[in-house]
Design a protein around this motif. Structure first.
Motif, PDB file in Angstrom:
ATOM      1  N   ARG A   1     -29.159 -33.199  91.887  1.00  0.00           N
ATOM      2  CA  ARG A   1     -28.037 -32.351  91.489  1.00  0.00           C
ATOM      3  C   ARG A   1     -28.618 -31.094  90.846  1.00  0.00           C
ATOM      4  NH1 ARG A   1     -25.490 -32.948  86.402  1.00  0.00           N
ATOM      5  NH2 ARG A   1     -26.646 -34.889  86.280  1.00  0.00           N
ATOM      6  N   PHE A   2     -28.226 -29.937  91.356  1.00  0.00           N
ATOM      7  CA  PHE A   2     -28.692 -28.643  90.859  1.00  0.00           C
ATOM      8  C   PHE A   2     -27.538 -28.020  90.086  1.00  0.00           C
ATOM      9  CE2 PHE A   2     -31.418 -29.778  94.248  1.00  0.00           C
ATOM     10  CZ  PHE A   2     -32.635 -29.152  94.034  1.00  0.00           C
ATOM     11  N   PHE A   3     -27.764 -27.689  88.814  1.00  0.00           N
ATOM     12  CA  PHE A   3     -26.677 -27.241  87.955  1.00  0.00           C
ATOM     13  C   PHE A   3     -27.204 -26.371  86.815  1.00  0.00           C
ATOM     14  CE2 PHE A   3     -28.427 -31.053  86.163  1.00  0.00           C
ATOM     15  CZ  PHE A   3     -28.363 -30.879  84.788  1.00  0.00           C
ATOM     16  N   PHE A   4     -26.288 -25.817  86.051  1.00  0.00           N
ATOM     17  CA  PHE A   4     -26.638 -25.156  84.800  1.00  0.00           C
ATOM     18  C   PHE A   4     -25.604 -25.554  83.770  1.00  0.00           C
ATOM     19  CE2 PHE A   4     -24.420 -22.035  87.454  1.00  0.00           C
ATOM     20  CZ  PHE A   4     -23.349 -21.684  86.654  1.00  0.00           C
ATOM     21  N   TYR A   5     -25.898 -25.309  82.523  1.00  0.00           N
ATOM     22  CA  TYR A   5     -24.980 -25.638  81.439  1.00  0.00           C
ATOM     23  C   TYR A   5     -24.086 -24.444  81.141  1.00  0.00           C
ATOM     24  CZ  TYR A   5     -27.691 -29.842  80.641  1.00  0.00           C
ATOM     25  OH  TYR A   5     -28.310 -31.054  80.799  1.00  0.00           O
ATOM     26  N   ALA A   6     -22.825 -24.705  80.853  1.00  0.00           N
ATOM     27  CA  ALA A   6     -21.869 -23.638  80.569  1.00  0.00           C
ATOM     28  C   ALA A   6     -22.197 -22.941  79.253  1.00  0.00           C
ATOM     29  CB  ALA A   6     -20.451 -24.197  80.537  1.00  0.00           C
ATOM     30  N   HIS A   7     -22.807 -23.647  78.339  1.00  0.00           N
ATOM     31  CA  HIS A   7     -23.154 -23.073  77.040  1.00  0.00           C
ATOM     32  C   HIS A   7     -24.677 -23.034  76.933  1.00  0.00           C
ATOM     33  CE1 HIS A   7     -18.976 -23.286  75.936  1.00  0.00           C
ATOM     34  NE2 HIS A   7     -18.968 -24.534  76.362  1.00  0.00           N
ATOM     35  N   GLU A   8     -25.264 -21.989  77.474  1.00  0.00           N
ATOM     36  CA  GLU A   8     -26.722 -21.869  77.536  1.00  0.00           C
ATOM     37  C   GLU A   8     -27.330 -21.256  76.276  1.00  0.00           C
ATOM     38  OE1 GLU A   8     -29.026 -22.868  79.668  1.00  0.00           O
ATOM     39  OE2 GLU A   8     -27.708 -23.680  81.184  1.00  0.00           O
ATOM     40  N   GLY A   9     -26.555 -21.133  75.227  1.00  0.00           N
ATOM     41  CA  GLY A   9     -27.089 -20.613  73.973  1.00  0.00           C
ATOM     42  C   GLY A   9     -26.865 -19.128  73.821  1.00  0.00           C
ATOM     43  N   TYR A  10     -27.214 -18.640  72.658  1.00  0.00           N
ATOM     44  CA  TYR A  10     -27.062 -17.218  72.374  1.00  0.00           C
ATOM     45  C   TYR A  10     -28.323 -16.722  71.703  1.00  0.00           C
ATOM     46  CZ  TYR A  10     -25.233 -12.807  70.838  1.00  0.00           C
ATOM     47  OH  TYR A  10     -25.056 -11.470  70.652  1.00  0.00           O
ATOM     48  N   PRO A  11     -28.983 -15.713  72.192  1.00  0.00           N
ATOM     49  CA  PRO A  11     -28.622 -15.070  73.461  1.00  0.00           C
ATOM     50  C   PRO A  11     -28.914 -15.996  74.638  1.00  0.00           C
ATOM     51  CG  PRO A  11     -30.696 -14.183  72.657  1.00  0.00           C
ATOM     52  CD  PRO A  11     -30.187 -15.134  71.597  1.00  0.00           C
ATOM     53  N   ARG A  12     -28.191 -15.783  75.717  1.00  0.00           N
ATOM     54  CA  ARG A  12     -28.355 -16.622  76.905  1.00  0.00           C
ATOM     55  C   ARG A  12     -29.745 -16.458  77.473  1.00  0.00           C
ATOM     56  NH1 ARG A  12     -24.527 -14.618  80.106  1.00  0.00           N
ATOM     57  NH2 ARG A  12     -22.972 -15.674  78.861  1.00  0.00           N
ATOM     58  N   GLU A  13     -30.319 -17.565  77.901  1.00  0.00           N
ATOM     59  CA  GLU A  13     -31.637 -17.523  78.539  1.00  0.00           C
ATOM     60  C   GLU A  13     -31.532 -16.849  79.904  1.00  0.00           C
ATOM     61  OE1 GLU A  13     -32.809 -21.647  78.744  1.00  0.00           O
ATOM     62  OE2 GLU A  13     -33.718 -21.537  76.772  1.00  0.00           O
ATOM     63  N   PRO A  14     -32.668 -16.385  80.442  1.00  0.00           N
ATOM     64  CA  PRO A  14     -32.658 -15.828  81.802  1.00  0.00           C
ATOM     65  C   PRO A  14     -32.213 -16.882  82.824  1.00  0.00           C
ATOM     66  CG  PRO A  14     -34.712 -15.299  80.681  1.00  0.00           C
ATOM     67  CD  PRO A  14     -33.977 -16.290  79.813  1.00  0.00           C
ATOM     68  N   VAL A  15     -31.908 -16.416  84.016  1.00  0.00           N
ATOM     69  CA  VAL A  15     -31.417 -17.301  85.082  1.00  0.00           C
ATOM     70  C   VAL A  15     -32.407 -18.448  85.316  1.00  0.00           C
ATOM     71  CG1 VAL A  15     -30.711 -17.452  87.493  1.00  0.00           C
ATOM     72  CG2 VAL A  15     -30.265 -15.356  86.198  1.00  0.00           C
ATOM     73  N   HIS A  16     -31.861 -19.653  85.309  1.00  0.00           N
ATOM     74  CA  HIS A  16     -32.653 -20.848  85.582  1.00  0.00           C
ATOM     75  C   HIS A  16     -31.718 -21.922  86.124  1.00  0.00           C
ATOM     76  CE1 HIS A  16     -31.168 -21.372  81.446  1.00  0.00           C
ATOM     77  NE2 HIS A  16     -31.124 -22.659  81.741  1.00  0.00           N
TER      78      HIS A  16
END
Length: 80
Positions: A11-26
């Motif tokens: 399963r390929f996904f990302f988290y809706a709350h990636e922190g602040y500031p948001r990390e680069p695309v991963h």
């Protein structure tokens, strides 16, 4: 956590709350009992790995390379 796609039992996904500031695309990748995080740029590389063997990581890296634009498009659409 938005699922972008499933491929080869992963399963390929990302988290809706990636922190602040948001990390680069991963992208996060998971299967039963194992997960990993991969950076997309400047090249696809593993940020962390929990219980995936080297063969699995190579397969996952190849999928992310091949579908990098799709992952980035999903990320940008979600966080826009």
């Amino acid at each position: 956590m938005p699922v972008i796609f499933r491929d080869g039992g992963y399963r390929f996904f990302f988290y809706a709350h990636e922190g602040y500031p948001r990390e680069p695309v991963h992208v996060h990748v998971a299967r039963a009992g194992a997960d990993a995080k991969l950076w997309l740029y400047p090249e696809v590389r593993v940020a962390y790995n929990r219980k995936m063997n080297p063969r699995e990581l190579r397969e996952i890296e190849e999928v992310v390379e091949r579908r990098r634009q799709e992952i980035e498009d999903a990320w940008n659409a979600f966080f826009a």
